[in-house]
Design a protein around this motif. Sequence first.
Motif, PDB file in Angstrom:
ATOM      1  N   TYR A 190      15.067   1.151  14.331  1.00 49.24           N
ATOM      2  CA  TYR A 190      14.089  -0.109  15.145  1.00 49.24           C
ATOM      3  C   TYR A 190      12.868  -0.259  14.474  1.00 49.24           C
ATOM      4  O   TYR A 190      12.137   0.782  13.904  1.00 49.24           O
ATOM      5  CB  TYR A 190      13.830   0.449  16.639  1.00 49.24           C
ATOM      6  CG  TYR A 190      14.979   0.346  17.591  1.00 49.24           C
ATOM      7  CD1 TYR A 190      16.140   1.103  17.573  1.00 49.24           C
ATOM      8  CD2 TYR A 190      15.420  -1.142  17.987  1.00 49.24           C
ATOM      9  CE1 TYR A 190      17.213   0.841  18.357  1.00 49.24           C
ATOM     10  CE2 TYR A 190      16.388  -1.364  18.934  1.00 49.24           C
ATOM     11  CZ  TYR A 190      17.389  -0.241  19.052  1.00 49.24           C
ATOM     12  OH  TYR A 190      18.569  -0.370  19.799  1.00 49.24           O
ATOM     13  N   MET A 246      10.769  -3.796  20.426  1.00 47.17           N
ATOM     14  CA  MET A 246      11.474  -3.016  19.529  1.00 47.17           C
ATOM     15  C   MET A 246      12.590  -3.999  19.071  1.00 47.17           C
ATOM     16  O   MET A 246      13.289  -4.510  19.750  1.00 47.17           O
ATOM     17  CB  MET A 246      12.227  -1.756  20.416  1.00 47.17           C
ATOM     18  CG  MET A 246      11.288  -0.854  21.103  1.00 47.17           C
ATOM     19  SD  MET A 246      10.368   0.008  19.703  1.00 47.17           S
ATOM     20  CE  MET A 246      11.597   1.328  19.459  1.00 47.17           C
ATOM     21  N   LEU A 290      15.886  -4.359  16.517  1.00 49.93           N
ATOM     22  CA  LEU A 290      17.052  -3.759  15.751  1.00 49.93           C
ATOM     23  C   LEU A 290      16.855  -4.062  14.139  1.00 49.93           C
ATOM     24  O   LEU A 290      16.935  -5.370  13.912  1.00 49.93           O
ATOM     25  CB  LEU A 290      18.404  -3.869  16.340  1.00 49.93           C
ATOM     26  CG  LEU A 290      19.458  -3.197  15.591  1.00 49.93           C
ATOM     27  CD1 LEU A 290      19.176  -1.588  15.680  1.00 49.93           C
ATOM     28  CD2 LEU A 290      20.759  -3.353  16.121  1.00 49.93           C
ATOM     29  N   PHE A 301      11.223   3.273  14.175  1.00 51.59           N
ATOM     30  CA  PHE A 301      11.734   4.476  14.764  1.00 51.59           C
ATOM     31  C   PHE A 301      13.245   4.631  14.481  1.00 51.59           C
ATOM     32  O   PHE A 301      13.971   3.735  14.421  1.00 51.59           O
ATOM     33  CB  PHE A 301      11.584   3.923  16.359  1.00 51.59           C
ATOM     34  CG  PHE A 301      10.188   4.234  16.945  1.00 51.59           C
ATOM     35  CD1 PHE A 301       9.482   2.891  16.834  1.00 51.59           C
ATOM     36  CD2 PHE A 301       9.635   5.432  17.216  1.00 51.59           C
ATOM     37  CE1 PHE A 301       8.213   3.047  17.308  1.00 51.59           C
ATOM     38  CE2 PHE A 301       8.568   5.481  17.698  1.00 51.59           C
ATOM     39  CZ  PHE A 301       7.559   4.264  17.958  1.00 51.59           C
ATOM     40  N   ARG A 353      22.549   7.302  19.332  1.00 53.11           N
ATOM     41  CA  ARG A 353      23.154   6.955  20.701  1.00 53.11           C
ATOM     42  C   ARG A 353      24.713   7.567  20.539  1.00 53.11           C
ATOM     43  O   ARG A 353      25.182   7.088  19.730  1.00 53.11           O
ATOM     44  CB  ARG A 353      23.258   5.421  21.295  1.00 53.11           C
ATOM     45  CG  ARG A 353      23.577   5.100  22.450  1.00 53.11           C
ATOM     46  CD  ARG A 353      23.744   3.553  22.772  1.00 53.11           C
ATOM     47  NE  ARG A 353      24.832   3.105  22.216  1.00 53.11           N
ATOM     48  CZ  ARG A 353      25.052   1.810  21.916  1.00 53.11           C
ATOM     49  NH1 ARG A 353      23.947   1.035  21.591  1.00 53.11           N
ATOM     50  NH2 ARG A 353      26.337   1.386  21.274  1.00 53.11           N
ATOM     51  N   GLY A 396      30.437   9.465  28.186  1.00 55.17           N
ATOM     52  CA  GLY A 396      29.427  10.085  28.507  1.00 55.17           C
ATOM     53  C   GLY A 396      28.166   9.033  28.426  1.00 55.17           C
ATOM     54  O   GLY A 396      28.477   8.054  28.683  1.00 55.17           O
ATOM     55  N   SER A 397      27.037   9.564  28.058  1.00 62.17           N
ATOM     56  CA  SER A 397      25.998   8.986  28.145  1.00 62.17           C
ATOM     57  C   SER A 397      25.751   7.981  26.679  1.00 62.17           C
ATOM     58  O   SER A 397      24.934   8.028  25.976  1.00 62.17           O
ATOM     59  CB  SER A 397      24.720   9.819  28.063  1.00 62.17           C
ATOM     60  OG  SER A 397      24.766  10.737  29.064  1.00 62.17           O
ATOM     61  N   ASN A 398      26.834   6.976  26.705  1.00 60.44           N
ATOM     62  CA  ASN A 398      26.671   6.304  25.597  1.00 60.44           C
ATOM     63  C   ASN A 398      26.061   5.072  25.546  1.00 60.44           C
ATOM     64  O   ASN A 398      26.163   3.946  25.030  1.00 60.44           O
ATOM     65  CB  ASN A 398      28.233   5.766  25.171  1.00 60.44           C
ATOM     66  CG  ASN A 398      28.933   5.055  26.459  1.00 60.44           C
ATOM     67  OD1 ASN A 398      28.488   4.888  27.428  1.00 60.44           O
ATOM     68  ND2 ASN A 398      29.859   4.692  26.214  1.00 60.44           N
ATOM     69  N   TYR A 399      24.903   5.108  26.662  1.00 58.48           N
ATOM     70  CA  TYR A 399      24.216   4.069  26.870  1.00 58.48           C
ATOM     71  C   TYR A 399      22.419   4.330  26.503  1.00 58.48           C
ATOM     72  O   TYR A 399      21.654   3.561  26.432  1.00 58.48           O
ATOM     73  CB  TYR A 399      24.205   3.441  28.203  1.00 58.48           C
ATOM     74  CG  TYR A 399      24.079   4.586  29.216  1.00 58.48           C
ATOM     75  CD1 TYR A 399      25.175   5.329  29.586  1.00 58.48           C
ATOM     76  CD2 TYR A 399      22.771   5.421  29.359  1.00 58.48           C
ATOM     77  CE1 TYR A 399      25.100   6.325  30.780  1.00 58.48           C
ATOM     78  CE2 TYR A 399      22.703   6.397  30.459  1.00 58.48           C
ATOM     79  CZ  TYR A 399      23.924   6.766  30.833  1.00 58.48           C
ATOM     80  OH  TYR A 399      23.887   8.039  31.736  1.00 58.48           O
ATOM     81  N   LYS A 400      22.321   5.811  26.405  1.00 59.36           N
ATOM     82  CA  LYS A 400      21.035   6.199  26.188  1.00 59.36           C
ATOM     83  C   LYS A 400      20.469   6.280  24.998  1.00 59.36           C
ATOM     84  O   LYS A 400      21.186   7.028  24.339  1.00 59.36           O
ATOM     85  CB  LYS A 400      20.804   7.410  26.969  1.00 59.36           C
ATOM     86  CG  LYS A 400      19.424   8.183  27.209  1.00 59.36           C
ATOM     87  CD  LYS A 400      19.660   9.425  27.735  1.00 59.36           C
ATOM     88  CE  LYS A 400      20.170   9.496  28.996  1.00 59.36           C
ATOM     89  NZ  LYS A 400      20.182  11.135  29.679  1.00 59.36           N
ATOM     90  N   LEU A 401      19.412   5.779  24.331  1.00 56.44           N
ATOM     91  CA  LEU A 401      18.785   5.782  23.110  1.00 56.44           C
ATOM     92  C   LEU A 401      17.850   7.085  22.928  1.00 56.44           C
ATOM     93  O   LEU A 401      16.938   7.353  24.080  1.00 56.44           O
ATOM     94  CB  LEU A 401      18.193   4.561  22.775  1.00 56.44           C
ATOM     95  CG  LEU A 401      19.172   3.401  22.185  1.00 56.44           C
ATOM     96  CD1 LEU A 401      18.292   2.238  22.470  1.00 56.44           C
ATOM     97  CD2 LEU A 401      19.695   3.528  21.041  1.00 56.44           C
ATOM     98  N   PHE A 405      14.859   8.652  20.681  1.00 57.90           N
ATOM     99  CA  PHE A 405      14.214   8.065  19.694  1.00 57.90           C
ATOM    100  C   PHE A 405      13.428   9.301  18.836  1.00 57.90           C
ATOM    101  O   PHE A 405      12.986  10.190  19.377  1.00 57.90           O
ATOM    102  CB  PHE A 405      13.198   7.118  20.091  1.00 57.90           C
ATOM    103  CG  PHE A 405      13.659   5.635  20.508  1.00 57.90           C
ATOM    104  CD1 PHE A 405      14.228   5.370  21.637  1.00 57.90           C
ATOM    105  CD2 PHE A 405      13.654   4.623  19.524  1.00 57.90           C
ATOM    106  CE1 PHE A 405      14.540   4.369  22.162  1.00 57.90           C
ATOM    107  CE2 PHE A 405      14.388   3.258  19.961  1.00 57.90           C
ATOM    108  CZ  PHE A 405      14.612   3.101  21.229  1.00 57.90           C
ATOM    109  N   GLY A 406      13.194   9.105  17.686  1.00 53.70           N
ATOM    110  CA  GLY A 406      12.227   9.993  17.124  1.00 53.70           C
ATOM    111  C   GLY A 406      10.703   9.538  17.433  1.00 53.70           C
ATOM    112  O   GLY A 406      10.403   8.300  17.994  1.00 53.70           O
TER     113      GLY A 406
END
Lengths: 113, 117
Positions: free
Chosen positions: B37, B45, B47, B91, B95, B100-105, B107-108
Motif C-alpha cells: 500500500y 491508503m 493499494l 506499507f 491477509r 478464519g480472519s480473512n478480512y484482517k490486514l 501491516f508493517g
Amino acid sequence: GAGVSQTPSNKVTEKGKYVELRCDPISGHTALYWYRQSLGQGPEFLIYFQGTGAADDSGLPNDRFFAVRPEGSVSTLKIQRTERGDSAVYLCASSITRNTEAFFGQGTRLTVV
Amino acid sequence: AQTVTQSQPEMSVQEAETVTLSCTYDTSESDYYLFWYKQPPSRQMILVIRQEAYKQQNATENRFSVNFQKAAKSFSLKISDSQLGDAAMYFCAYRLQGRGSNYKLTFGKGTLLTVNP
C-alpha cells in the motif's frame, strides 16, 4: 458515495472528553473496518463489521472504545474519557464482502491535549 | 500470530531510477495474500499491488513489480522509472485467505520513500 468518507478530518480534544468519529463507506459494501495508526507505525486492526453487527472487535484496546453501525452503512467510532495515548490517525475501510479488496478513507487525525 | 517486518525506515531514489523496498513476514498458514500500500500525505491508503501466495508468478502493475519468495517469506517491491509522485510511505501487508480472519490486514511499520529530482 464515490469513496470512503471520514469526518472530521482532524479533531483536537481535551483529555477526558468524549469523541465520535464517523465513517461513510462505499455504497453497497457490507464489510467495514476500523484501524488505528499511531505515529511511526502501520495501521492496526480495531474492529470489523459485517452488516450491522460487529463480527470481530478483538482489536479494541479497552472498554473506552466502542463502535456502531446501526443501519449497516455509516459507522461511528466512539471514545470515552480520552487519553493522550489515544492520539492517532483512525482509518476506516470498506469492502464488498469480507475477503475482497478493502478501500480506505483519508482517516481522522485525533489529537488529545 | 502473523507479523510483517519492514527493515528500511527510509529509502531514497533519483527520479527515473529503480528502487526496491523490502518486506519479510511470518506466518504458519499456506494460503494468504500479500499487499503493498502507498500512503501519501493525504493519509489515504492506496493499494499498489497484490500477490496471492498460491501463485508462483510475481505480480506486476505497470512500473511496480514484486519479488515473492514464499519459502523465505520475503516480499519486496520494485519501483522502476521512479517518479516524483511515487514519494510516500509504503506499507507491506498480509491477509489470510480462506476460513478464519480473512478480512484482517496486518501491516508493517512502513518505509518512507523520497524521490529526488
